[in-house]
Design a protein around this motif. Structure first.
Motif, PDB file in Angstrom:
ATOM      1  N   GLU A 264      20.902  15.853  17.357  1.00 53.82           N
ATOM      2  CA  GLU A 264      20.667  16.954  16.424  1.00 53.82           C
ATOM      3  C   GLU A 264      19.728  16.517  15.304  1.00 53.82           C
ATOM      4  O   GLU A 264      18.821  17.258  14.911  1.00 53.82           O
ATOM      5  N   LEU A 265      19.915  15.298  14.814  1.00 53.48           N
ATOM      6  CA  LEU A 265      19.037  14.770  13.764  1.00 53.48           C
ATOM      7  C   LEU A 265      17.612  14.594  14.288  1.00 53.48           C
ATOM      8  O   LEU A 265      16.642  14.988  13.629  1.00 53.48           O
ATOM      9  N   LEU A 266      17.475  14.005  15.474  1.00 54.49           N
ATOM     10  CA  LEU A 266      16.145  13.772  16.040  1.00 54.49           C
ATOM     11  C   LEU A 266      15.406  15.079  16.301  1.00 54.49           C
ATOM     12  O   LEU A 266      14.179  15.126  16.243  1.00 54.49           O
TER      13      LEU A 266
ATOM     14  N   ASP B  54      13.973  16.751   5.130  1.00 50.32           N
ATOM     15  CA  ASP B  54      12.657  17.167   5.623  1.00 50.32           C
ATOM     16  C   ASP B  54      12.312  16.594   6.993  1.00 50.32           C
ATOM     17  O   ASP B  54      11.257  16.905   7.543  1.00 50.32           O
ATOM     18  N   GLY B  55      13.184  15.735   7.554  1.00 54.24           N
ATOM     19  CA  GLY B  55      12.939  15.180   8.874  1.00 54.24           C
ATOM     20  C   GLY B  55      11.927  14.057   8.922  1.00 54.24           C
ATOM     21  O   GLY B  55      11.549  13.616  10.006  1.00 54.24           O
ATOM     22  N   ILE B  56      11.463  13.594   7.760  1.00 56.44           N
ATOM     23  CA  ILE B  56      10.462  12.527   7.734  1.00 56.44           C
ATOM     24  C   ILE B  56      11.139  11.182   8.013  1.00 56.44           C
ATOM     25  O   ILE B  56      12.178  10.859   7.440  1.00 56.44           O
ATOM     26  N   VAL B  57      10.505  10.389   8.886  1.00 56.33           N
ATOM     27  CA  VAL B  57      10.994   9.057   9.254  1.00 56.33           C
ATOM     28  C   VAL B  57      10.121   8.016   8.564  1.00 56.33           C
ATOM     29  O   VAL B  57       8.898   8.194   8.435  1.00 56.33           O
TER      30      VAL B  57
ATOM     31  N   ARG C 242      20.441   6.027   8.471  1.00 56.61           N
ATOM     32  CA  ARG C 242      19.962   4.691   8.845  1.00 56.61           C
ATOM     33  C   ARG C 242      20.152   4.483  10.353  1.00 56.61           C
ATOM     34  O   ARG C 242      21.273   4.355  10.826  1.00 56.61           O
ATOM     35  N   LEU C 243      19.039   4.450  11.076  1.00 55.89           N
ATOM     36  CA  LEU C 243      19.096   4.319  12.519  1.00 55.89           C
ATOM     37  C   LEU C 243      18.520   2.989  12.977  1.00 55.89           C
ATOM     38  O   LEU C 243      17.494   2.531  12.447  1.00 55.89           O
TER      39      LEU C 243
ATOM     40  N   VAL D 226      19.310   1.656  22.995  1.00 58.12           N
ATOM     41  CA  VAL D 226      20.280   2.612  22.443  1.00 58.12           C
ATOM     42  C   VAL D 226      19.906   2.940  20.995  1.00 58.12           C
ATOM     43  O   VAL D 226      19.587   2.060  20.205  1.00 58.12           O
ATOM     44  N   ILE D 227      19.943   4.228  20.655  1.00 61.03           N
ATOM     45  CA  ILE D 227      19.736   4.659  19.276  1.00 61.03           C
ATOM     46  C   ILE D 227      21.105   4.708  18.608  1.00 61.03           C
ATOM     47  O   ILE D 227      22.014   5.371  19.093  1.00 61.03           O
TER      48      ILE D 227
END
Length: 202
Positions: A12-14, A61-64, A144-145, A186-187
């Motif tokens: 969902e986050l991605l 905002d979805g910015i990585v 934090r991924l 794995v994420i």
């Protein structure tokens, strides 16, 4: 091809990720910053023992991004000190000694009042993260991924130049940190309560 595993919450986050337009700064791998070219930013590829790296996602905002940011007076011109401080502020991360990878040449100087500057890239071990907190400078509360370096490039939207940078980071991490060249795919989201990631040996 190995299937990339991740939870429904991460999926969902991605799905909300938004990539910044590529800046096009030339990558200078292994080159020292020339005298007179100010270093304005320091960002890090922070490695777990299985070869994954820490990426930060702003859920608003979805910015990585990778951990890092601008040098401040307390850093005394040291990009490694800036990276350690920024990683702690943004991700509550404790890192090991930083290894210099190279720099991006920002000819437009968007981080330096319109004057050319360098944006340094470094690699370090991600030792641990503390309980998740908002960045005191921006108020952003990052997720934090841990992701494989190649996937980090994809999430960042950096394209082929970013992939060359990631490869330089992996080579350094393999040689200096003993991580595998082929990272775990794995994420994984690091726990809100914090955890140890890359413990000191001995």
């Amino acid at each position: 091809m190995q299937r990339i595993e991740y939870s429904a919450e991460i999926a969902e986050l991605l799905g909300r990720i938004r990539r910044r337009p590529a800046a096009g700064w030339p990558w200078r791998p292994g080159e020292e910053v020339p005298p007179g070219l100010p270093v304005k930013q320091s960002w890090g590829w922070l490695f777990a023992p299985d070869g994954r790296v820490l990426t930060l996602v702003n859920p608003r905002d979805g910015i990585v991004s990778l951990p890092g940011g601008s040098l401040e007076p307390e850093d005394r011109g040291d990009p490694a000190a800036a990276l350690a401080r920024e990683a702690a502020e943004e991700a509550q991360a404790l890192i090991g000694p930083a290894h210099y990878l190279g720099y991006l040449y920002d000819r437009v100087g968007s981080a330096n009042g319109g004057h050319e500057c360098a944006r340094v890239r470094m690699a370090a071990a991600l030792r641990a993260v503390g309980p998740s907190e908002p960045d005191p400078a921006s108020g952003r509360h990052y997720r934090r991924l841990l992701v494989a370096p190649g996937l980090a490039v994809e999430l960042l939207g950096w394209g082929p130049p970013g992939l060359r940078q990631a490869r330089a980071a992996v080579r350094t991490a393999v040689a200096q940190l003993g991580v595998p060249a082929a990272a775990n795919e794995v994420i994984e989201e690091l726990p809100l309560t914090g955890c140890e990631v890359f413990p000191l040996v001995g």
